[in-house]
Design an enzyme around this catalytic site. Structure first.
Site, PDB file in Angstrom:
ATOM      1  N   ASP A 167       0.871  -1.173   0.000  1.00 11.96           N
ATOM      2  CA  ASP A 167       0.000   0.000   0.000  1.00 11.96           C
ATOM      3  C   ASP A 167       0.910   1.225   0.000  1.00 11.96           C
ATOM      4  O   ASP A 167       2.115   1.117   0.244  1.00 11.96           O
ATOM      5  CB  ASP A 167      -0.878  -0.008   1.267  1.00 11.96           C
ATOM      6  CG  ASP A 167      -1.775   1.220   1.349  1.00 11.96           C
ATOM      7  OD1 ASP A 167      -2.439   1.534   0.338  1.00 11.96           O
ATOM      8  OD2 ASP A 167      -1.799   1.891   2.396  1.00 11.96           O
ATOM      9  N   SER A 168       0.311   2.388  -0.258  1.00 11.03           N
ATOM     10  CA  SER A 168       1.091   3.627  -0.197  1.00 11.03           C
ATOM     11  C   SER A 168       1.622   3.868   1.213  1.00 11.03           C
ATOM     12  O   SER A 168       2.604   4.569   1.399  1.00 11.03           O
ATOM     13  CB  SER A 168       0.225   4.804  -0.628  1.00 11.03           C
ATOM     14  OG  SER A 168      -0.952   4.840   0.158  1.00 11.03           O
ATOM     15  N   TYR A 200      -0.696   8.377  -2.527  1.00 11.87           N
ATOM     16  CA  TYR A 200      -0.799   8.031  -3.951  1.00 11.87           C
ATOM     17  C   TYR A 200      -2.070   8.629  -4.565  1.00 11.87           C
ATOM     18  O   TYR A 200      -2.166   8.792  -5.767  1.00 11.87           O
ATOM     19  CB  TYR A 200      -0.888   6.510  -4.123  1.00 11.87           C
ATOM     20  CG  TYR A 200       0.393   5.724  -3.934  1.00 11.87           C
ATOM     21  CD1 TYR A 200       1.587   6.323  -3.527  1.00 11.87           C
ATOM     22  CD2 TYR A 200       0.403   4.348  -4.178  1.00 11.87           C
ATOM     23  CE1 TYR A 200       2.740   5.570  -3.355  1.00 11.87           C
ATOM     24  CE2 TYR A 200       1.550   3.592  -4.022  1.00 11.87           C
ATOM     25  CZ  TYR A 200       2.722   4.201  -3.605  1.00 11.87           C
ATOM     26  OH  TYR A 200       3.857   3.452  -3.448  1.00 11.87           O
ATOM     27  N   CYS A 248      -3.820  -1.210  -1.880  1.00 14.52           N
ATOM     28  CA  CYS A 248      -4.137   0.196  -2.156  1.00 14.52           C
ATOM     29  C   CYS A 248      -5.141   0.304  -3.312  1.00 14.52           C
ATOM     30  O   CYS A 248      -4.913  -0.249  -4.389  1.00 14.52           O
ATOM     31  CB  CYS A 248      -2.832   0.906  -2.516  1.00 14.52           C
ATOM     32  SG  CYS A 248      -3.038   2.616  -2.975  1.00 14.52           S
ATOM     33  N   THR A 291      -5.932   3.026  -5.042  1.00 12.59           N
ATOM     34  CA  THR A 291      -5.414   3.850  -6.143  1.00 12.59           C
ATOM     35  C   THR A 291      -4.451   3.020  -7.005  1.00 12.59           C
ATOM     36  O   THR A 291      -4.494   3.083  -8.235  1.00 12.59           O
ATOM     37  CB  THR A 291      -4.717   5.112  -5.586  1.00 12.59           C
ATOM     38  OG1 THR A 291      -5.552   5.707  -4.589  1.00 12.59           O
ATOM     39  CG2 THR A 291      -4.447   6.117  -6.674  1.00 12.59           C
ATOM     40  N   GLU A 346      -5.705   9.353   9.692  1.00 11.40           N
ATOM     41  CA  GLU A 346      -4.304   9.302  10.138  1.00 11.40           C
ATOM     42  C   GLU A 346      -4.079  10.151  11.389  1.00 11.40           C
ATOM     43  O   GLU A 346      -3.210   9.852  12.197  1.00 11.40           O
ATOM     44  CB  GLU A 346      -3.370   9.708   8.999  1.00 11.40           C
ATOM     45  CG  GLU A 346      -3.526   8.749   7.833  1.00 11.40           C
ATOM     46  CD  GLU A 346      -2.283   8.512   7.019  1.00 11.40           C
ATOM     47  OE1 GLU A 346      -1.324   9.268   7.165  1.00 11.40           O
ATOM     48  OE2 GLU A 346      -2.300   7.549   6.221  1.00 11.40           O
ATOM     49  N   CYS A 353     -11.422   2.999  -0.525  1.00 12.15           N
ATOM     50  CA  CYS A 353     -10.130   3.526  -0.084  1.00 12.15           C
ATOM     51  C   CYS A 353      -9.754   2.810   1.214  1.00 12.15           C
ATOM     52  O   CYS A 353     -10.622   2.546   2.053  1.00 12.15           O
ATOM     53  CB  CYS A 353     -10.239   5.034   0.149  1.00 12.15           C
ATOM     54  SG  CYS A 353      -8.732   5.748   0.854  1.00 12.15           S
ATOM     55  N   HIS A 380      -8.421   3.644   3.937  1.00  6.97           N
ATOM     56  CA  HIS A 380      -8.644   4.265   5.253  1.00  6.97           C
ATOM     57  C   HIS A 380     -10.112   4.308   5.676  1.00  6.97           C
ATOM     58  O   HIS A 380     -10.407   4.478   6.854  1.00  6.97           O
ATOM     59  CB  HIS A 380      -8.132   5.710   5.237  1.00  6.97           C
ATOM     60  CG  HIS A 380      -6.651   5.838   5.151  1.00  6.97           C
ATOM     61  ND1 HIS A 380      -5.929   5.346   4.087  1.00  6.97           N
ATOM     62  CD2 HIS A 380      -5.756   6.397   5.989  1.00  6.97           C
ATOM     63  CE1 HIS A 380      -4.642   5.618   4.280  1.00  6.97           C
ATOM     64  NE2 HIS A 380      -4.516   6.252   5.424  1.00  6.97           N
TER      65      HIS A 380
END
Ligand code: DGL
Length: 274
Positions: free
Chosen positions: A10-11, A42, A73, A75, A152, A184, A186
């Site tokens: 993942d990013s 990303y 991820c 994206t 985050e 996504c 998150h």
């Protein structure tokens, strides 16, 4: 071969919401997680840049000896899944098709909402995947870029999360969808807030959960499933391991150990050696 690890990238830290689901479903597997924390996010980068990063992350994991790769991820899955599936010698699973399949399975009126990063929404990858399964489906998409920093910063229960959800989801609420895909990494941390804003009648799809099922099916089909060994996770990040441990611990609901920093990793070096 079945004793090898599952690779996952993942990013950054968000992909741990996918790892959590894979770990719960496949407790005997070993997972090597790569978070590209030096180059995140990303979600607002170009398809070319995200594809380059995805290839580099995948090649790093290949050097560790993996039997399957999960592109955790959204994206990266949106932009780079095809090329990864073409180039890599192991099965590659993204998060978009499993989420799309689940959404189509749940909708009764054929109207599906998708939320994700700007890149994921712009790519229309969910729309393509949903329409491949159900050509008549109507897909209404909306980017929610501030959801990532809200999670985050640990603000998922704060009023700011609720206010942003109200703002981002306003149109979707009016658009008569009956399923909403959290496209996504998150967003599962905001599931409570999203549910509160969207109302009880909307089914929320957690792509990580569906991806975990796809991982299990693929491992079974290819006879790569490890159902006896002691499972475990190992983490590699390209920067800031302390932040990864802190935020990741919250996302996973457990203390993160075995996080290795690759701060000095020069992708060029291992690209040549892999
Ligand atoms: N992991 C990304 C995704 O699922 C979100 C974070 C980022 O923008 O890098 O699209």
């Amino acid at each position: 071969m079945h004793r090898l690890s599952i690779g996952m990238f993942d990013s950054g830290v968000g992909g741990l919401t996918v790892l959590k689901e894979v770990k719960a479903l496949l407790p005997h597997e070993r997972i090597i997680y790569f978070g590209d924390t030096a180059r995140l996010p990303y979600g607002n980068k170009s398809p070319q840049t995200v594809t380059k990063y995805a290839l580099e992350s995948a090649l790093f994991l290949l050097t560790k000896g993996i039997k399957l790769l999960v592109v955790a991820c959204n994206t990266s899955s949106a932009f780079a899944l095809n090329i990864l599936q073409k180039k890599l010698p192991v099965p590659v699973i993204g998060v978009i098709d499993p989420g799309a399949l689940e959404a189509v399975g749940h909708t009764k009126n054929g109207r599906i909402g998708v939320i994700g990063t700007k890149g994921t929404i712009r790519s229309m990858a969910y729309e393509r995947s949903i329409k491949k399964i159900s050509p008549g489906a109507v897909v209404i998409s909306r980017p929610c870029p501030l959801f990532v920093p809200i999670v985050e910063e640990g603000l998922e229960d704060d009023e700011v999360a609720y206010l942003m959800a109200e703002k981002y989801l306003k149109e979707l609420k009016r658009s008569d969808i009956d399923v909403l895909v959290m496209g996504c990494t998150h967003y599962p941390a905001l599931e409570k807030v999203i549910k509160k804003v969207m109302g009880k009648k909307i089914t929320i799809v957690h792509t990580g959960r569906e991806t975990a099922k796809e991982v299990r099916n693929t491992l079974e089909k290819k006879r790569l499933l490890n159902d006896k060994a002691k499972g475990g996770c190992e983490y590699f990040v390209t920067d800031a391991p302390e932040a990864f441990e802190e935020i990741g611990g919250r996302l996973l609901g457990e203390r993160l150990t075995r996080v290795k920093s690759l701060r000095n990793l020069d992708f060029k070096d291992f690209l040549l050696s892999s």
